[in-house]
Structure formats: C-alpha cells, structure tokens
Design a protein around this motif. Structure first.
Motif, PDB file in Angstrom:
ATOM      1  N   SER A   2      74.483  73.209  72.381  1.00 13.81           N
ATOM      2  CA  SER A   2      73.319  72.324  72.435  1.00 13.81           C
ATOM      3  C   SER A   2      73.408  71.176  71.446  1.00 13.81           C
ATOM      4  O   SER A   2      72.891  70.098  71.704  1.00 13.81           O
ATOM      5  CB  SER A   2      72.042  73.121  72.172  1.00 13.81           C
ATOM      6  N   SER A   3      74.057  71.400  70.314  1.00  9.86           N
ATOM      7  CA  SER A   3      74.015  70.378  69.266  1.00  9.86           C
ATOM      8  C   SER A   3      75.345  69.648  69.044  1.00  9.86           C
ATOM      9  O   SER A   3      75.365  68.424  68.946  1.00  9.86           O
ATOM     10  CB  SER A   3      73.571  71.018  67.944  1.00  9.86           C
ATOM     11  N   PHE A  25      80.737  80.649  63.265  1.00 14.74           N
ATOM     12  CA  PHE A  25      79.421  81.159  62.831  1.00 14.74           C
ATOM     13  C   PHE A  25      79.521  82.625  62.399  1.00 14.74           C
ATOM     14  O   PHE A  25      78.878  83.034  61.448  1.00 14.74           O
ATOM     15  CB  PHE A  25      78.390  81.093  63.973  1.00 14.74           C
ATOM     16  N   THR A  30      79.205  78.135  58.175  1.00 18.19           N
ATOM     17  CA  THR A  30      78.228  77.056  57.939  1.00 18.19           C
ATOM     18  C   THR A  30      77.433  77.309  56.654  1.00 18.19           C
ATOM     19  O   THR A  30      76.582  76.517  56.282  1.00 18.19           O
ATOM     20  CB  THR A  30      77.219  76.961  59.115  1.00 18.19           C
ATOM     21  N   HIS A  31      77.736  78.443  56.003  1.00 22.39           N
ATOM     22  CA  HIS A  31      76.985  78.769  54.788  1.00 22.39           C
ATOM     23  C   HIS A  31      77.881  78.968  53.567  1.00 22.39           C
ATOM     24  O   HIS A  31      77.468  79.568  52.586  1.00 22.39           O
ATOM     25  CB  HIS A  31      76.084  79.991  55.040  1.00 22.39           C
ATOM     26  N   GLY A  42      73.134  73.574  56.577  1.00 26.12           N
ATOM     27  CA  GLY A  42      73.971  74.695  57.017  1.00 26.12           C
ATOM     28  C   GLY A  42      74.139  74.834  58.519  1.00 26.12           C
ATOM     29  O   GLY A  42      74.158  75.946  59.051  1.00 26.12           O
ATOM     30  N   LYS A  43      74.276  73.704  59.227  1.00 30.67           N
ATOM     31  CA  LYS A  43      74.439  73.771  60.684  1.00 30.67           C
ATOM     32  C   LYS A  43      75.450  72.735  61.154  1.00 30.67           C
ATOM     33  O   LYS A  43      75.748  71.774  60.439  1.00 30.67           O
ATOM     34  CB  LYS A  43      73.099  73.503  61.367  1.00 30.67           C
ATOM     35  N   VAL A  44      75.957  72.942  62.373  1.00 24.12           N
ATOM     36  CA  VAL A  44      76.763  71.916  63.028  1.00 24.12           C
ATOM     37  C   VAL A  44      75.875  71.217  64.037  1.00 24.12           C
ATOM     38  O   VAL A  44      74.910  71.802  64.519  1.00 24.12           O
ATOM     39  CB  VAL A  44      78.012  72.516  63.718  1.00 24.12           C
ATOM     40  N   PRO A  45      76.176  69.966  64.362  1.00 21.72           N
ATOM     41  CA  PRO A  45      77.338  69.192  63.936  1.00 21.72           C
ATOM     42  C   PRO A  45      77.137  68.560  62.567  1.00 21.72           C
ATOM     43  O   PRO A  45      76.019  68.338  62.109  1.00 21.72           O
ATOM     44  CB  PRO A  45      77.417  68.095  64.999  1.00 21.72           C
ATOM     45  N   GLU A  56      72.530  66.184  61.495  1.00 19.32           N
ATOM     46  CA  GLU A  56      71.521  65.978  62.552  1.00 19.32           C
ATOM     47  C   GLU A  56      72.155  65.162  63.682  1.00 19.32           C
ATOM     48  O   GLU A  56      72.443  63.970  63.542  1.00 19.32           O
ATOM     49  CB  GLU A  56      70.233  65.319  62.058  1.00 19.32           C
ATOM     50  N   SER A  57      72.339  65.842  64.827  1.00 20.17           N
ATOM     51  CA  SER A  57      73.091  65.235  65.924  1.00 20.17           C
ATOM     52  C   SER A  57      72.506  63.913  66.416  1.00 20.17           C
ATOM     53  O   SER A  57      73.255  62.976  66.706  1.00 20.17           O
ATOM     54  CB  SER A  57      73.237  66.224  67.084  1.00 20.17           C
ATOM     55  N   TYR A  94      65.069  64.142  71.955  1.00 23.68           N
ATOM     56  CA  TYR A  94      65.240  65.165  70.915  1.00 23.68           C
ATOM     57  C   TYR A  94      63.915  65.647  70.346  1.00 23.68           C
ATOM     58  O   TYR A  94      63.756  66.830  70.049  1.00 23.68           O
ATOM     59  CB  TYR A  94      66.152  64.651  69.782  1.00 23.68           C
TER      60      TYR A  94
HETATM   61  N1  LIG Z   1      68.651  69.734  64.747  1.00 26.06           N
HETATM   62  C1  LIG Z   1      70.036  70.076  64.488  1.00 26.06           C
HETATM   63  C2  LIG Z   1      70.266  71.468  65.050  1.00 26.06           C
HETATM   64  C3  LIG Z   1      71.639  71.978  64.674  1.00 26.06           C
HETATM   65  C4  LIG Z   1      71.794  73.448  65.060  1.00 26.06           C
HETATM   66  O1  LIG Z   1      70.834  74.196  65.283  1.00 26.06           O
HETATM   67  N2  LIG Z   1      73.073  73.911  65.115  1.00 26.06           N
HETATM   68  C5  LIG Z   1      73.347  75.292  65.420  1.00 26.06           C
HETATM   69  C6  LIG Z   1      74.224  75.375  66.651  1.00 26.06           C
HETATM   70  S1  LIG Z   1      73.369  74.845  68.090  1.00 26.06           S
HETATM   71  C7  LIG Z   1      74.135  75.922  64.279  1.00 26.06           C
HETATM   72  O2  LIG Z   1      74.881  75.251  63.593  1.00 26.06           O
HETATM   73  N3  LIG Z   1      73.994  77.237  64.080  1.00 26.06           N
HETATM   74  C8  LIG Z   1      74.797  77.923  63.134  1.00 26.06           C
HETATM   75  C9  LIG Z   1      74.067  78.512  62.000  1.00 26.06           C
HETATM   76  O3  LIG Z   1      72.815  78.386  61.972  1.00 26.06           O
HETATM   77  O4  LIG Z   1      74.737  79.089  61.139  1.00 26.06           O
HETATM   78  C10 LIG Z   1      70.965  69.041  65.117  1.00 26.06           C
HETATM   79  O5  LIG Z   1      70.635  68.516  66.175  1.00 26.06           O
HETATM   80  O6  LIG Z   1      72.010  68.742  64.532  1.00 26.06           O
END
Ligand SMILES: N[C@@H](CCC(=O)N[C@@H](CS)C(=O)NCC(=O)O)C(=O)O
Length: 199
Positions: A2-3, A25, A30-31, A42-45, A56-57, A94
C-alpha cells in the motif's frame, strides 16, 4: 504494497536512478537504531536523497513530481493552474479517501484481528467510499486523466490508492469514468512491472 509500491512506481515512471533497499518487517528492520535515526516513524517507504532522508509516501511522490516530473512532462510547472489541482487530488486520495479506506479496512478486513471488527462502521465506510468515488468520477467526466488528456504523476498517485482499495474489496463498477481511467492506468507497462513484483 500500500505504501512503498506507489513510490517505486513513481521512480520507475520518472526514470530516476535509485537503489532499492528491501527492509524485512519480520526482522524488525524498520525499528533498528540506524533506520529510526533516518525515519523516526519506523515505516517504509523512506527515500534518502543525497544523504537526506524523507518519509511519508505522499510527500515523497509530490517532491519527486516537482524535482523530476516537471522536466519530464509528468507534473505541472509550479505556476500552472494544474499544479494546484495535482496537489489537491493527490492529497485528497491519501487524506480524504485514505482516512475512510482505513476505517473500512480496520472495521472488517481479514488481516485485522476479528475482535476489532465493527460491521456497522464497515458498512458506513463502504457507503462513504462510494460517495468519494462519485466525486472522482465526476472529475474524470469528459477527460482521460485527472489533469486533462495527458497522463501525469497525479494519476499514478491517485490511481494506486484506488487500485489498493479494490484489492481490499471496494468495488468501482458503479463509476464508469473511474473504471475506464483505471483500465488506462493499469495498461501502462510500468504498472505490470511494479505490481507484479510487489504481489
Ligand atoms: N503514511 C505512511 C504509512 C507507511 C506504512 O504504514 N508503512 C507500512 C507498510 S504499508 C510499514 O512500514 N510497516 C512496517 C512496520 O510498521 O514496521 C506512508 O504513506 O508512508
């Protein structure tokens, strides 16, 4: 999916030279301290541009549009009226559509713990999503793409959100313009390339 996938897609359409780094993951990559130093969320991308991190994508793709899209004819010039519309529709996808899609997903998606499911909320959000798709359908009336007759990154950003919504069970059948526009988008070679790798 999704991201990070839409950002990969944008990099491909814009032909921006980059190195893709896969983050696991399951291994909580990511952490790690190193990852969080670059992206405290702590998230991708995450995109690192000449040493400077960005997260933030939506922000990443809007920045890519301004930095690389204008010169490649895929994002309106900053003085063009279409730039205002590009920012509005991509943020709409978004923020406005995305917020309702999240409610829809969390209220009933199979990937969410069933104890958190809430059928009335799911039904309410499903109806709201159809109203929002109606707004998008109206925008596409009489034109092939969001900003006119030419495909731009604005289409890529918005359409990827709608494609993801369809994957989660949101139908677009009642919206003929959206359906035709999605078909044009999905026919692009870059779509097959990116989503085939992600799936
Ligand atoms: N709002 C953020 C959402 C990013 C997001 O939720 N990424 C998820 C994957 S869809 C992620 O990295 N999850 C891994 C984790 O939380 O460790 C964006 O659009 O960049």
């Amino acid at each position: 999916m999704s991201s990070a996938t839409p950002v990969q897609h944008a990099l491909l359409e814009l032909q921006v030279p980059h190195e893709a780094v896969v983050v696991d993951f399951a291994k909580k990559e990511t952490h790690t301290e190193a990852f969080l130093a670059l992206n405290p969320n702590g998230k991708v991308p995450m995109l690192v541009v000449d040493g400077t991190p960005m997260f933030e994508s939506l922000a990443i793709m809007q920045w890519l549009g301004a930095r690389y899209g204008v010169e490649r004819g895929l994002w309106p010039h900053e003085d063009a009226p279409e730039r205002l519309q590009a920012l509005s529709w991509t943020t709409w996808a978004y923020v406005s559509f995305g917020a309702v899609l999240s409610r829809y997903r969390f209220a009933g998606d199979a990937s969410v713990d069933a104890t958190l499911h809430y059928p009335a909320q799911r039904e309410h959000a499903a109806a709201e999503l159809q109203e929002l798709l109606g707004i998008l359908d109206h925008r596409l009336e009489g034109q092939s793409y969001l900003l006119g007759e030419t495909f731009t990154l604005a289409d890529l950003i918005v359409a990827n959100v709608i494609v993801y919504a369809t994957f989660t069970g949101v139908p677009v059948d009642a919206h003929a313009n959206v359906k035709a526009w999605l078909a044009r988008f999905q026919a692009r070679p870059s779509f097959g390339k990116v989503w085939a790798t992600a799936a």
